[in-house]
Design an enzyme around this catalytic site. Structure first.
Site, PDB file in Angstrom:
ATOM      1  N   TYR A   1      31.081 -26.115  40.816  1.00  0.00           N
ATOM      2  CA  TYR A   1      29.624 -26.252  40.845  1.00  0.00           C
ATOM      3  C   TYR A   1      28.958 -25.078  41.555  1.00  0.00           C
ATOM      4  O   TYR A   1      28.119 -24.371  40.982  1.00  0.00           O
ATOM      5  CB  TYR A   1      29.250 -27.591  41.501  1.00  0.00           C
TER       6      TYR A   1
ATOM      7  N   LYS B   1      26.789 -21.892  39.948  1.00  0.00           N
ATOM      8  CA  LYS B   1      25.382 -21.741  40.364  1.00  0.00           C
ATOM      9  C   LYS B   1      25.154 -20.361  40.989  1.00  0.00           C
ATOM     10  O   LYS B   1      24.112 -19.745  40.777  1.00  0.00           O
ATOM     11  CB  LYS B   1      24.979 -22.843  41.359  1.00  0.00           C
TER      12      LYS B   1
END
Length: 493
Positions: free
Chosen positions: A241, A245
């Site tokens: 994640y 990002k």
């Protein structure tokens, strides 16, 4: 005039504006859309990009999945039967997909309309699973960004682009973490060679290999999940994640051109503190997983550094910071990064969390589906990974060996029980492996830019209250006991 002495009206900024919201079905996006519809009825248009096969099914998805939520009850009370008229005038649901070029738009008339009407784009699209399949996380969190940017550059009137990221793109850094950008190819551990196009190629090659070997869907999913974690850790990020990002941030910084850019980095987002009502939530965050497990009687220990700080921020305050930043930065051809968190100015010590959980679930125990009241015990504190491994060995691994021996004696009659027990233990270890960087996180997020944003004078006192995102006003005991935990019990348990 410097921004510190600026007088800004967020409501005036929103007047007659058309805003494209990407990832409109998400938790934060829902609160963002509800807020604008409730406080800024003079907004011109909200274009909501939703994944669906047709415009009709996207509109249906908006009515069922979004408007149907309890989140919209205040708006429904305010407008009554006129709500349908308001949404049909102000909201246009757009079927699309950010992982596709031109956002996968199929309605050319609608595309043409948006290109000529959109003043602002807010990209909230994200998959937030720590161990998401790498192909999915890369497609949305990283490669979706240039697709949105390319569309933004086609918009004739656009004067602000908001990219919502996460404060945890910093990985496992400790100390004061600054509001600084990640440049293309920059890594957390100094390993060279990070190339986003190469990452895309690696994913395509891996998927191709899996197809050739006719791997099962389960094998493909697990392989792609493992690949994401491996690639993240190669360059110093703890999970898929935050790695994807961070790469999304690199792209938006490098390719924005002259587009005014606001990069919002919220910390752990929790339930609303005030608007549209206190306690709205629909997702279990890092911090909540432990609370929910404990309240349901499944968790008897707390793993984490009690002296460390959990940086949490109520969702409505994050939305307020987004709206104020849009009003302030619109038309200014620069990139501004905002850490939206509480660790610097109103730190929440981890030692408070077990106390709050014990207080909440002893005064108001949870009742399960069978109507049984769950009585919680005092929490055993495990302050290191070594103590966690000792705890697991005594309570689970030794009994597991005993069960395995008994299974042999009983001619494998206990196979199913053994497999279930094994699966639960593996799940616990995997969960701890994913969450460990946050349970022992020793960073504090500098929020100089965000504090400056709070220093900007809003036009009226009503607006100052309406768009508050000052973490120093939060009393953490009151917030968790009276708002957050009851919200979790109501909406998530």
């Amino acid at each position: 005039m410097s921004t510190e002495t600026e007088i800004v009206s967020v409501l005036q900024y929103l007047d007659n504006k058309s805003i494209l919201v990407i990832g409109a079905a998400g938790f934060l996006a829902n609160i963002f859309v509800e807020k604008i519809l409730r406080v800024a009825p003079n907004v011109k248009k909200l274009y909501l990009l939703l994944r669906a096969s047709t415009e009709k099914s996207a509109t249906q998805r908006f009515k069922d999945e979004i408007l149907g939520k309890d989140l919209y009850r205040v708006l429904k009370e305010k407008y009554g039967p006129n709500l349908n008229q308001l949404t049909s005038e102000k909201v246009t649901v757009v079927s699309g997909d950010i992982s596709l070029e031109d956002l996968g738009l199929q309605d050319t008339d609608l595309e043409h309309e948006m290109i000529h009407q959109v003043d602002a784009i807010v990209n909230l699209a994200a998959t937030t699973k720590f161990d998401e399949r790498y192909d999915i996380a890369l497609g949305i969190n990283t490669l979706g960004v240039p697709n949105v940017l390319n569309f933004a550059k086609r918009c004739a009137k656009i004067n602000i682009f908001v990219q919502v990221s996460t404060a945890y793109v910093c990985g496992e850094k400790s100390g004061l973490i600054m509001e600084t950008p990640y440049r293309m190819g920059e890594t957390l551990n100094g390993t060279t060679g990070l190339d986003i196009n190469h990452e895309k190629k690696l994913v395509e090659e891996k998927l191709g290999q899996l197809r050739v070997t006719e791997a099962s869907p389960e094998t493909i999913t697990q392989t792609m999940k493992d690949m994401g974690l491996t690639r993240a850790r190669t360059y110093g990020w703890p999970n898929t994640y935050v790695f994807t990002k961070a790469m999304g941030e690199m792209i938006v910084g490098a390719k924005r051109g002259n587009l005014p850019l606001v990069l919002i980095r919220p910390s752990i987002i929790t339930s609303t503190i005030k608007e549209p009502f206190p306690g709205w939530t629909e997702v279990i965050r890092t911090i909540d997983t432990l609370g929910v497990g404990y309240g349901k009687g499944r968790l008897t220990c707390f793993l984490g550094d009690l002296n460390a700080v959990s940086d949490v921020m109520p969702a409505d305050m994050v939305v307020n910071s987004m709206l104020v930043s849009m009003a302030v930065q619109a038309g200014k051809q620069k990139e501004t990064i905002y850490h939206v968190g509480s660790s610097l100015r109103n730190p929440l010590k981890n030692e408070k969390l077990p106390e709050i959980a014990y207080h909440c679930f002893t005064t108001k125990p949870w009742t399960n589906k069978e109507g049984k009241v769950v009585r919680v015990k005092n929490i055993e504190i495990l302050s290191s990974m070594a103590s966690f491994h000792r705890y697991m060995a005594i309570h689970y691994l030794i009994p597991l060996k005993g069960l395995a021996l008994l299974n042999i004696v009983l001619c494998k009659l206990l196979d199913k029980s053994l497999k279930d027990f094994h699966r639960k233990i593996n799940f616990a270890f995997r969960l701890v492996e994913l969450y460990q960087p946050y349970l022992f996180f020793n960073g504090v997020f500098d929020d100089t830019n965000t504090e400056k944003l709070q220093g900007i004078v809003l036009k009226t006192e009503a607006e100052t209250e309406m768009f508050c995102f000052d973490p120093t006003v939060i009393n953490w005991d009151d917030y968790f006991v009276d708002i957050h935990v009851p919200g979790l019990v109501k909406y998530v348990f």
